[in-house]
Design a protein around this motif. Structure first.
Motif, short mmCIF file in Angstrom:
data_model
loop_
_atom_site.label_atom_id
_atom_site.label_comp_id
_atom_site.label_asym_id
_atom_site.label_seq_id
_atom_site.Cartn_x
_atom_site.Cartn_y
_atom_site.Cartn_z
N PRO A 69 -85.13 -13.38 -53.02
CA PRO A 69 -84.20 -14.51 -53.08
C PRO A 69 -83.17 -14.50 -51.95
CG PRO A 69 -84.26 -13.32 -55.18
CD PRO A 69 -85.08 -12.53 -54.22
N ALA A 70 -82.88 -13.31 -51.40
CA ALA A 70 -81.84 -13.23 -50.36
C ALA A 70 -82.16 -14.11 -49.17
CB ALA A 70 -81.67 -11.78 -49.92
N PHE A 72 -82.93 -17.03 -49.14
CA PHE A 72 -82.44 -18.40 -49.33
C PHE A 72 -81.00 -18.60 -48.89
CE2 PHE A 72 -86.09 -18.24 -52.14
CZ PHE A 72 -86.78 -19.31 -51.62
N ARG A 73 -80.38 -17.54 -48.41
CA ARG A 73 -79.08 -17.74 -47.76
C ARG A 73 -79.25 -18.60 -46.51
NH1 ARG A 73 -74.82 -15.11 -48.95
NH2 ARG A 73 -74.00 -15.07 -46.84
N LYS A 74 -80.45 -18.57 -45.94
CA LYS A 74 -80.66 -19.29 -44.69
C LYS A 74 -81.62 -20.46 -44.85
CE LYS A 74 -79.62 -15.33 -41.86
NZ LYS A 74 -80.03 -14.44 -40.79
N PHE A 77 -83.40 -26.30 -49.55
CA PHE A 77 -84.61 -26.95 -50.08
C PHE A 77 -84.22 -28.19 -50.87
CE2 PHE A 77 -87.74 -26.98 -53.74
CZ PHE A 77 -88.74 -27.65 -53.04
N ARG A 101 -74.51 -19.77 -53.44
CA ARG A 101 -74.87 -19.14 -52.16
C ARG A 101 -73.88 -18.06 -51.77
NH1 ARG A 101 -79.68 -21.61 -50.38
NH2 ARG A 101 -79.64 -23.80 -50.83
N ALA A 145 -78.95 -29.37 -50.14
CA ALA A 145 -79.77 -28.53 -49.25
C ALA A 145 -79.04 -28.26 -47.94
CB ALA A 145 -81.10 -29.21 -48.97
N LEU A 146 -78.17 -29.19 -47.54
CA LEU A 146 -77.49 -29.08 -46.24
C LEU A 146 -76.17 -28.32 -46.30
CD1 LEU A 146 -77.72 -32.75 -44.94
CD2 LEU A 146 -78.75 -30.77 -43.87
N HIS A 148 -74.76 -25.57 -47.09
CA HIS A 148 -74.46 -24.23 -46.59
C HIS A 148 -74.91 -24.06 -45.15
CE1 HIS A 148 -78.60 -23.99 -47.80
NE2 HIS A 148 -78.74 -22.79 -47.29
N ASP A 149 -75.28 -25.17 -44.51
CA ASP A 149 -75.66 -25.17 -43.10
C ASP A 149 -76.83 -24.22 -42.84
OD1 ASP A 149 -75.45 -26.00 -40.53
OD2 ASP A 149 -74.08 -24.40 -39.96
N GLU A 151 -80.45 -22.41 -41.77
CA GLU A 151 -81.24 -22.25 -40.56
C GLU A 151 -82.58 -22.97 -40.72
OE1 GLU A 151 -82.76 -18.23 -38.73
OE2 GLU A 151 -80.59 -18.17 -39.05
N ARG A 182 -82.58 -25.87 -35.46
CA ARG A 182 -82.97 -25.54 -36.85
C ARG A 182 -84.48 -25.71 -37.00
NH1 ARG A 182 -77.99 -24.01 -38.10
NH2 ARG A 182 -76.50 -25.50 -37.34
N ILE B 3 -70.11 -29.85 -40.22
CA ILE B 3 -70.54 -28.74 -41.07
C ILE B 3 -71.47 -27.76 -40.37
CG2 ILE B 3 -70.29 -30.06 -43.20
CD1 ILE B 3 -73.31 -30.18 -43.32
N TYR B 4 -71.83 -28.04 -39.15
CA TYR B 4 -72.82 -27.17 -38.52
C TYR B 4 -72.27 -26.26 -37.43
CZ TYR B 4 -75.59 -30.41 -41.03
OH TYR B 4 -76.08 -31.18 -42.03
N TYR B 8 -71.06 -22.13 -40.24
CA TYR B 8 -72.25 -21.31 -40.07
C TYR B 8 -71.88 -19.89 -39.68
CZ TYR B 8 -77.01 -20.07 -39.02
OH TYR B 8 -78.22 -19.48 -39.04
N PRO B 18 -74.43 -12.80 -52.67
CA PRO B 18 -73.31 -13.60 -53.14
C PRO B 18 -72.51 -12.84 -54.20
CG PRO B 18 -75.39 -14.75 -53.44
CD PRO B 18 -75.71 -13.37 -53.04
N ARG B 128 -82.04 -20.59 -54.37
CA ARG B 128 -80.75 -19.99 -54.00
C ARG B 128 -80.92 -18.47 -53.91
NH1 ARG B 128 -80.29 -25.06 -54.01
NH2 ARG B 128 -78.32 -25.72 -53.18
N PRO B 129 -80.00 -17.78 -53.22
CA PRO B 129 -80.12 -16.31 -53.19
C PRO B 129 -79.69 -15.72 -54.53
CG PRO B 129 -78.24 -17.04 -51.89
CD PRO B 129 -78.91 -18.27 -52.38
#
Lengths: 303, 296
Positions: A69-70, A72-74, A77, A101, A145-146, A148-149, A151, A182, B3-4, B8, B18, B128-129
């Motif tokens: 799961p880690a 998904f920090r980047k 979805f 997050r 989805a966006l 947390h900015d 990758e 990205r 936001i980008y 980041y 987290p 999510r993480p």
């Protein structure tokens, strides 16, 4: 490589989702295309860690997304079906998901506000999601989805249900994010939508990858189908006669004010045409490749 | 596009995991539940307050000799000095609160995971993480905290009422009873919460999950009693957390005027009932959540 699928298959009981898929996705925007039931959502869910492959290997930034799961920090979805708590406000929902997050409540709220603004939903941010229209729901999914900015962005049919203004906005946003470096994987069954965002595509049909590359590269591979060039001209008949004599031109079809040329090598026709027009004093009002669009390529590929 | 850029870089400097995402889930679920269910709000505020009122007026006021603010006490056979009102009320509480707790968790806990299935929210959680056990822990914490208003708060209030109203200082005398009562309540709290989430993981319909939980909680005690009686094997009573609560209450909170039959369940078995139930329900839950693939 950022996203990799190696010999991946996915079955839902006796139903085939994907078969023998090996694809590598690079930075930038990649369109995932195919008709309904082609396996696009299965592909995206495998990459988004929602599904475990029946066989093969899926890697996102080198990790198995189902077990790690880690990663998904980047990754961001946006699923195709609605996935909401209808009683929450749009902003509250995005803030909550952003906090997961690892952001503090105040950071998450700020980021959620920015993301909501980015998708053009500021005015409705404090309304309950239950009262949202289809287009607003799509946008709030995109915002979560966006926020947390990420990758990597995985977007499953993000343009469905959007009005033209919102659609243009999202298309521009996706293109811009792609230009920033990205990695964006976006699915659609509407070909021109994908075409507006990226020339790089993966074509899926009945769970298999039919083709991948840029639209031009894929079209060039289809040697058995001559390229179609449409020339709009009041002198269409004379133009057709002259072009038919040229090497590589295999056919011509006349209709009102235009001629459709079938040529094995379109570049030869383009080279020849200016000389012909000048020499015979003909008029040409328009010139276009009729089958370089995704629709046409797709039609050829699934034949 | 604000936001980008800076955001980041902030993300990149953060630790990989987290901070306590389960707590974020728990607090959000609690807020949503309280906002949506007026019955839950009612139970949370009415049960502790109502129990306090009941304790003050009906029990302490009537039976405690010389209670502050009361003119006279009701004569009790056996002598007032020996009547342990706190223990008596503790037993009353344990017997009454069981059914309320089941209704409460059917409303609060049973929908929590079923609703995520139905709303397809799992696809968002699992992108999510967030480890799956953190997801379960978050949901469990939400139910435990809300249910503690029903199971933990009233005994504490009851203790405080007795300490305040008693003519002499009985704070230390009653403390062991309070601790036993809290221990029994806590065991029941975890068991009921785990059972509600176990039921929730079995279906995609929140109402069905609630009905399933209530059904199990009603049927199992009856089945346990029948089996224990017919087979003359009190071990079957471990199927019923209610019986365990009753047995523990009677054992650890003894009082003079107990007219009902003591439970046939041994104390060891009664204490074991809770971890066994909790472990069973949590294992079922973990098994269901671990293998979840978001197909729809």
């Amino acid at each position: 490589m950022i996203l990799t699928l190696k010999d991946v298959a996915k079955w839902y009981g006796p139903v085939i989702g994907l078969v023998d898929v090996s694809v590598e996705i690079e930075q930038g925007v990649t369109g995932l295309l195919g008709p309904n039931g082609a396996g696009k959502s299965t592909f995206l869910k495998l990459v988004a860690g929602q599904l475990r492959p029946s066989t093969g290997e899926v890697r996102v930034l080198g990790h198995d997304p189902f077990r790690t799961p880690a990663v998904f920090r980047k990754v961001g979805f946006s699923p195709e079906p609605d996935a909401f708590y209808e009683d929450m406000t749009g902003l509250g929902f995005v803030s909550f998901l952003t906090r997961l997050r690892g952001f503090t409540p105040s950071e998450a709220r700020r980021k959620a506000q920015e993301a909501v603004e980015c998708v053009g939903l500021t005015e409705a941010a404090h309304k309950r999601i239950g009262a949202y229209s289809k287009g607003m729901r799509q946008r709030i999914k995109l915002a979560q989805a966006l926020a947390h900015d990420p990758e990597i962005l995985i977007l499953d049919e993000p343009l469905t249900g959007l009005d033209p203004v919102a659609r243009r906005r999202i298309v521009e946003l996706v293109r811009e994010l792609g230009e920033q470096g990205r990695t964006i994987l976006i699915s659609s069954h509407v070909l021109h939508e994908v075409e507006a965002m990226t020339p790089r595509i993966v074509l899926l049909h009945q769970g298999r990858v039919l083709a991948r590359g840029t639209i031009g590269e894929i079209r060039a591979l289809l040697d058995q189908y001559p390229h179609r060039i449409v020339v709009r001209s009041p002198d269409a008949r004379e133009l057709a006669q002259a072009l038919l004599a040229a090497p590589g031109v295999v056919g011509a079809q006349l209709s009102e004010g235009m001629v459709r040329i079938d040529a094995n090598n379109p570049d030869e026709v383009y080279d020849l045409l200016p000389g012909l027009v000048l020499e015979r004093n003909l008029s040409v009002h328009g010139l276009e490749m009729a089958d370089a669009s995704l629709d046409a390529i797709f039609e050829y590929l699934v034949k | 596009m604000p936001i980008y850029d800076a955001a980041y870089r902030v993300l990149e400097t953060r630790p990989l995991r987290p901070r306590a995402p389960w707590w974020t889930i728990a607090t959000t679920m609690m807020r949503r539940t309280l906002k949506r269910h007026s019955i839950v709000r009612g139970l949370i505020f009415v049960i502790p307050a109502g129990f306090c009122f009941f304790a003050t007026v009906v029990f302490y006021g009537r039976y405690m000799a010389g209670a502050r603010g009361m003119d006279r006490a009701l004569p009790i056979p056996g002598g007032l000095d020996k009547l342990d009102i706190f223990n008596m009320l503790g037993n009353q509480f344990l017997q009454a609160v069981g059914m309320f707790a089941v209704i409460f968790v059917a409303l609060v806990g049973a929908p929590l995971i079923a609703e995520d299935h139905r709303a397809r929210a799992l696809s968002l959680y699992f992108s999510r993480p967030l480890k799956r056990r953190e997801y379960v822990l978050g949901k469990l914490t939400a139910v435990v905290v809300l249910l503690s208003f029903l199971l933990i708060l009233p005994p504490i209030l009851m203790y405080l009422v007795e300490v305040v109203i008693a003519p002499t200082n009985i704070a230390m005398d009653r403390l062991p009873s309070l601790l036993w009562l809290l221990a029994i309540s806590t065991a029941a709290l975890v068991t009921f919460s785990a059972a509600s989430l176990g039921a929730s993981a079995l279906t995609k319909r929140p109402a069905q999950a609630g009905a399933l939980l209530v059904g199990i909680m009603i049927l199992l005690p009856a089945t346990a009693q029948i089996l224990a009686q017919q087979l003359d094997a009190p071990g079957w009573l471990m199927l019923s957390p209610f019986e365990a609560i009753r047995a523990l209450g009677r054992h650890h909170l003894p009082y003079l005027l107990a007219f009902d039959e003591p439970s046939r369940m041994s104390i060891t078995r009664a204490w074991l009932t809770f971890p066994l139930w909790s472990a069973g329900c949590l294992s079922l839950l973990a098994w269901r959540v671990r293998r979840v693939e978001v197909v729809e």
